[in-house]
Design a protein around this motif. Structure first.
Motif, mmCIF file in Angstrom:
data_model
loop_
_atom_site.group_PDB
_atom_site.id
_atom_site.type_symbol
_atom_site.label_atom_id
_atom_site.label_comp_id
_atom_site.label_asym_id
_atom_site.label_seq_id
_atom_site.Cartn_x
_atom_site.Cartn_y
_atom_site.Cartn_z
ATOM 1 N N THR A 1 -9.419 -2.456 -1.770
ATOM 2 C CA THR A 1 -8.142 -1.853 -1.375
ATOM 3 C C THR A 1 -7.909 -2.050 0.117
ATOM 4 O O THR A 1 -8.740 -2.617 0.821
ATOM 5 C CB THR A 1 -8.135 -0.345 -1.704
ATOM 6 N N GLU B 1 -4.087 -7.586 -8.316
ATOM 7 C CA GLU B 1 -2.978 -6.683 -8.644
ATOM 8 C C GLU B 1 -2.552 -6.794 -10.118
ATOM 9 O O GLU B 1 -1.414 -7.176 -10.423
ATOM 10 C CB GLU B 1 -1.782 -6.941 -7.728
ATOM 11 N N THR C 1 -6.233 4.496 2.514
ATOM 12 C CA THR C 1 -6.390 4.607 1.061
ATOM 13 C C THR C 1 -6.988 5.960 0.713
ATOM 14 O O THR C 1 -6.548 6.628 -0.232
ATOM 15 C CB THR C 1 -7.300 3.478 0.531
ATOM 16 N N VAL D 1 -4.446 -1.595 3.347
ATOM 17 C CA VAL D 1 -3.021 -1.774 3.613
ATOM 18 C C VAL D 1 -2.657 -3.247 3.501
ATOM 19 O O VAL D 1 -3.524 -4.124 3.536
ATOM 20 C CB VAL D 1 -2.623 -1.234 5.011
ATOM 21 N N SER D 2 -1.377 -3.536 3.360
ATOM 22 C CA SER D 2 -0.912 -4.916 3.219
ATOM 23 C C SER D 2 -1.344 -5.741 4.422
ATOM 24 O O SER D 2 -1.150 -5.331 5.571
ATOM 25 C CB SER D 2 0.616 -4.924 3.101
ATOM 26 N N GLU E 1 -6.308 -4.115 -5.669
ATOM 27 C CA GLU E 1 -5.294 -3.209 -6.202
ATOM 28 C C GLU E 1 -4.822 -2.176 -5.179
ATOM 29 O O GLU E 1 -5.587 -1.760 -4.308
ATOM 30 C CB GLU E 1 -5.866 -2.497 -7.436
ATOM 31 N N HIS E 2 -3.521 -1.811 -5.318
ATOM 32 C CA HIS E 2 -2.944 -0.726 -4.523
ATOM 33 C C HIS E 2 -2.676 0.498 -5.382
ATOM 34 O O HIS E 2 -2.558 1.608 -4.858
ATOM 35 C CB HIS E 2 -1.610 -1.175 -3.907
ATOM 36 N N ASP F 1 -12.719 -0.626 1.008
ATOM 37 C CA ASP F 1 -11.412 -0.439 1.652
ATOM 38 C C ASP F 1 -11.375 -1.198 2.973
ATOM 39 O O ASP F 1 -12.194 -0.936 3.872
ATOM 40 C CB ASP F 1 -11.144 1.050 1.889
ATOM 41 N N HIS G 1 0.850 -1.182 0.000
ATOM 42 C CA HIS G 1 0.000 0.000 0.000
ATOM 43 C C HIS G 1 0.889 1.236 0.000
ATOM 44 O O HIS G 1 2.050 1.185 0.426
ATOM 45 C CB HIS G 1 -0.873 -0.039 1.267
ATOM 46 N N SER G 2 0.349 2.348 -0.469
ATOM 47 C CA SER G 2 1.132 3.597 -0.517
ATOM 48 C C SER G 2 1.695 3.960 0.853
ATOM 49 O O SER G 2 2.789 4.514 0.962
ATOM 50 C CB SER G 2 0.247 4.740 -1.032
#
Length: 936
Positions: free
Chosen positions: A631, A849, A923, A633-634, A880-881, A894, A512-513
């Motif tokens: 979406t 992904e 996200t 976080v990992s 997807e990230h 999310d 994730h970003s």
């Protein structure tokens, strides 16, 4: 193109690189810096990074070894490059280097488990697995008392263990036994007379015990017993075995001056690292051989639809047998219903738990379904019955070790009241807290200090690269490509090497970003230690923070392989020839949809009570006929929700799949879809024979077209004549591959062009038949865009080739081997295959992904395809990230808020604009910036 290059004195200098599609490129890559190699899919990034730089580094290392050592290693062929200078030792960390073993775990890959085994062997406290008390050493008197408890008249042998699980002939051991006056020994379980030294297999592990005494249990043998026990302990260095005769077998009792339970007298071996290894027979659970699971009958498969009653056939494994067997099962069910007063018309799920368990697992007066199936499975010789019974089996946690993989003795050794398995069940974050807080004193603290230092260092780095949520005992084959790569990265960094060149393949995959910043810090620390880091990468954040950037292109395949631009970020952004630069400076960008599709939540798929892994019994709705993104976080539970629950549940319903979905209550709305398709980036084939033409079935039509030519009809050729997989028309010299493998002693295997067909795959007479002056080999050698024009008047073939061209694959050849295609190319071939079919408009496409390996321009092309699928009335569900994909979605789900145990909840759901406003969503925080940038 930028001509600026780094200083040659401190650079990896590459001249004339021509591997695959590289156009003899020259480049200087700065050492001790982070360099990103980017470019569109198929432009030659991996060819430069892995097939040239890494391959040459490995080749030089192997050539430095002796000829004898080289024969045991995989030989690497010299890459097609004029020369490379300044190349340090190289280490490649790819997404997948080989299929991981089911025995491999996160802890074993990172070598943390090796340190844990050593730690438990040196400072662990053994507990009795029966009495739960701390184990102490046994005295000789305690041992004799234990032996005297054996029933009178029992024959026993007293043995001293000398060799346990060691390879060799052990001639000196046998000489020593004879010199001490002993005449018998037990070798690998058999008693032998030592009239001469036995010859043992040199490379096989052996067990040797010397027979010290043989006795029959009586009350008056204590004096002799005391003497023999002393001799045993002296020879066996504090350990002895008492082998007693039983009704049909013999059994050993281990007695030790080292460890024994004071209450029940159970003896334990000296603690050693191998005692905690599930890959060793001395540590592995004997029931599952260290696998942690066993193949057994699965109640979920035996009763696939719990909403059915027994009368309606809920017990799938007990229906549709032969007349005699079926009659027997029907009678069994009637007896069961009578005994338990169970109504046969009542849904299985509503029966009392006691009755359900009795039916499946049996009781004293009733065999039960699973025991019955086990008995038949063990006794039958019928292949048909075995095949059917196997369909009701799956791998389930071993009942002996509960999935812990180790012997019960090993699991009874603890540090601070935790067994090694309890440590393996912790996440990396929890494990670091445990070892940081661990307080040891005296000798234990001295012994543990260096071991704990290594464990903590590796755990910290795993957390730095975004793996804080992963448990140490998680199986490697359950990791995503990005997780597996970062796990291996943690193992490499722990070695503390300096002056090394690390080559990584998209390490940001699956991140994730929010977590990518952590990874970047870890990579920068690698650089700061004095290492060179080369990344094949498309992530914008990573590209912007690189010290040096190489942009390959300008196109893909034969149109790629050139350096379009290289230099710092500023130089790339200012270079008008760089496609990457144009996306970075926003000259080009992925636009938001002009209008988002309307969401109808009444027309959706709904998962209720999803609680597999870390999901918190959530209910989630996926609106149909939309582009929907999941979406988070990992480690937040995305793959569990979509792949493990939704996809498996739908394949079970639609295709009668035997895969068991993750735990949930129900999936509703399935009447709205008639097909579910998972499109991943796995290869389209496992062998070089597979190619885009064969995968899309276009080759079947092309072969039929050639068979319908006048010349083919005259010769009597059918479509089979043009298959390179069967004899007839293919070249038998290379079996239709066009190349031949030549094995070289002490050198790499070579692939050379077949002398008979010159790489054309077919024999001469087959190639004489042409269509529009082109042979079948000429057609396979065409690029897809050429073939599209060539077959424009053959509608069925043109439809497939047109779609392949539309997805941006016009540059690859029709007959290009599947093993040379990237993951992104394979995925687009699969998408094109789906697009070329006639749609019902009720298909659910699931992609995990899909942006892996894709440049900004490739992502733009991919989004066109995915939205086109939705426009046809289908549903596209994407994990997807990449925010460029997420921002174009109609609906976002999310998950989070964190990974692992702190995740598994729905944090936000709605349009991108709605999620961006949600303050609880990570996200949303990053999506807000992207949406604002697009508005400028």
């Amino acid at each position: 193109m930028s001509t600026k290059q780094s200083n040659c004195n401190n650079a990896i200098v590459i001249r004339g690189a021509r591997e695959h599609n590289l156009k003899g490129i020259h480049v200087n890559i700065p050492r001790d810096r982070i360099t990103v190699i980017t470019g569109i899919s198929g432009s030659g990034k991996s060819s430069l990074a892995f097939d040239t730089i890494y391959a040459e580094g490995q080749r030089r290392y192997i050539e430095s070894l002796s000829t004898y050592a080289r024969q045991f290693l995989d030989q690497i062929q010299k890459p097609d490059v004029e020369f490379i200078e300044g190349l340090p030792p190289t280490i490649a960390i790819e997404q997948r280097i080989s299929p991981p073993s089911s025995r491999s775990t996160v802890a074993t890959v990172t070598e943390i488990y090796d340190y844990l085994r050593l730690l438990y062997a040196r400072i662990g406290t053994p507990y009795c697995y029966q009495c739960k008390c701390i184990i102490s050493r046994q005295t000789i008197d305690q041992m004799i008392q234990k032996i005297m408890e054996i029933p009178q008249g029992t024959r026993i042998m007293l043995l001293a263990p000398l060799v346990k699980g060691k390879k060799g002939e052990h001639r000196e051991i046998f000489k020593s036994i004879l010199q001490k006056g002993f005449v018998r020994a037990r070798v690998d379980g058999d008693i032998i007379e030592l009239t001469a030294i036995p010859k043992l297999a040199r490379y096989k592990a052996h067990e040797i015990d010397v027979v010290v005494d043989r006795l029959v249990m009586k009350n008056d043998i204590q004096a002799r017993l005391h003497n023999s026990v002393e001799i045993c302990l002296k020879i066996g260095e504090g350990v002895m075995l008492v082998n007693q005769e039983r009704e049909k077998s013999r059994a050993d009792i281990l007695l030790s001056e080292r460890y024994a339970c004071p209450t029940c007298g159970s003896g334990y071996e000296e603690l050693t690292p191998r005692m905690f290894s599930f890959n060793s027979p001395y540590g592995a659970c004997p029931s599952c051989n260290g696998m942690g699971n066993c193949l057994d009958f699965d109640p979920e498969l035996i009763v696939p639809d719990k909403g059915k009653s027994i009368k309606e056939g809920a017990i799938d494994a007990w229906k549709q047998w032969g007349a005699l067997t079926q009659n027997h099962y029907d009678n069994q069910i009637k007896e069961f219903a009578k005994s338990f007063s169970v109504p046969l018309h009542k849904p299985f799920t509503k029966l009392p738990k006691e009755a359900r368990d009795a039916l499946l697992f049996g009781r004293k007066d009733f065999e039960g379904v699973i025991p019955n199936l086990r008995r038949i499975y063990e006794k039958t010789a019928s292949e048909h019955i075995l095949k059917r019974l196997s369909s009701y089996m799956s791998y389930r946690a071993c009942t002996a070790c509960n999935g812990a993989r180790l012997r019960i003795e090993s699991l009874s050794v603890k540090i601070d009241h935790k067994s090694i398995q309890e440590i393996m069940n912790l996440t990396t974050e929890e494990a670091l807290k445990f070892f940081t807080k661990l307080r040891l004193e005296g000798q234990q603290a001295i012994i543990a200090r260096p071991i704990l230092k290594e464990i903590q260092n590796k755990l910290r780095f795993m957390i730095e690269v975004g793996l804080h949520y992963i448990t140490l005992g998680r199986s490697s084959d359950s990791l995503s490509g990005g997780e597996a790569q970062r796990t291996r990265l943690a193992a490499q960094v722990g070695s503390g090497l300096v002056g090394v060149c690390y080559v990584l393949d998209e390490p940001t995959i699956g991140l994730h970003s929010r977590d990518s910043e952590r990874l970047l810090r870890a990579l920068k620390s690698l650089r700061d230690y004095g290492n060179t880091v080369i990344l094949v990468e498309h992530d914008e954040h990573t590209i912007r923070h690189a010290d040096y950037i190489i942009d390959l292109g300008p196109g893909a395949g034969e149109r790629g392989g050139s350096i379009v631009a290289c230099g710092t970020l500023h130089e790339i952004v200012d270079n008008p020839d760089s496609l990457t630069g144009q996306y970075l400076n926003q000259t080009l960008k992925i636009e938001l949809p002009a209008k988002r599709r309307k969401i109808n939540m009444g027309h959706s798929l709904e998962i209720r009570g999803a609680c597999a892994h870390n999901l918190k019994s959530i209910t989630v709705k996926f609106p149909l006929k939309t582009f929907c993104c999941v979406t988070g976080v990992s480690g937040s539970g995305k793959s569990t929700l979509v792949n493990d629950i939704l996809y498996r549940a739908l394949t079970r319903l639609l295709y009668d799949s035997y895969e068991v979905p993750g735990e949930h209550n129900a999936v509703l709305g399935t009447e709205h879809i008639d097909k579910v398709i998972e499109i991943d980036q796995s290869p389209i084939g496992r062998t070089p024979r597979s190619n885009p033409a064969t995968y899309t079935k276009a080759f079947d039509m092309i072969r039929s077209l050639f068979a319908r030519t006048q010349e083919a009809k005259v010769r009597g050729y059918t479509a089979g004549r043009y298959s390179f997989n069967i004899s007839g028309g293919r070249c038998e010299g290379c079996k239709g591959q066009g190349i031949k493998k030549v094995e070289m002693n002490f050198l790499p295997d070579m692939y050379v062009l077949c002398e008979e067909c010159k790489g054309k795959r077919y024999n001469k007479v087959t190639l004489e038949v042409t269509y529009k002056d082109k042979s079948i080999s000429d057609v396979l050698d065409m690029r897809i865009e050429e073939a599209h024009q060539f077959f424009k008047n053959v509608s069925k073939i043109e439809r497939i080739l047109h779609t392949l061209n539309d997805v941006g694959l016009g540059y690859i050849k029709l007959g290009q081997s599947s093993t040379t295609l990237s993951g992104g190319e394979s995925q687009r071939i699969k998408l094109a295959t789906e697009l070329s079919r006639h749609e019902t408009g009720k298909t659910l496409y699931i992609l995990d992904e899909p942006t892996t390996g894709l440049h900004f321009a490739d992502i733009q092309q991919l989004l066109k395809i995915l939205h086109r699928l939705v426009d046809l009335g289908n549903t596209v569900l994407v994990i997807e990230h990449n925010l460029e994909v997420v921002k174009t979605a109609d609906y976002i789900i999310d998950l989070g808020p964190e990974g692992g145990a702190k995740g598994g909840e729905v944090v936000a759901a709605g349009t991108p604009e709605q999620v961006a406003k949600n303050e609880r969503s990570y996200t949303g925080k990053f999506l807000r910036k992207v949406l604002q940038r697009n508005e400028r």
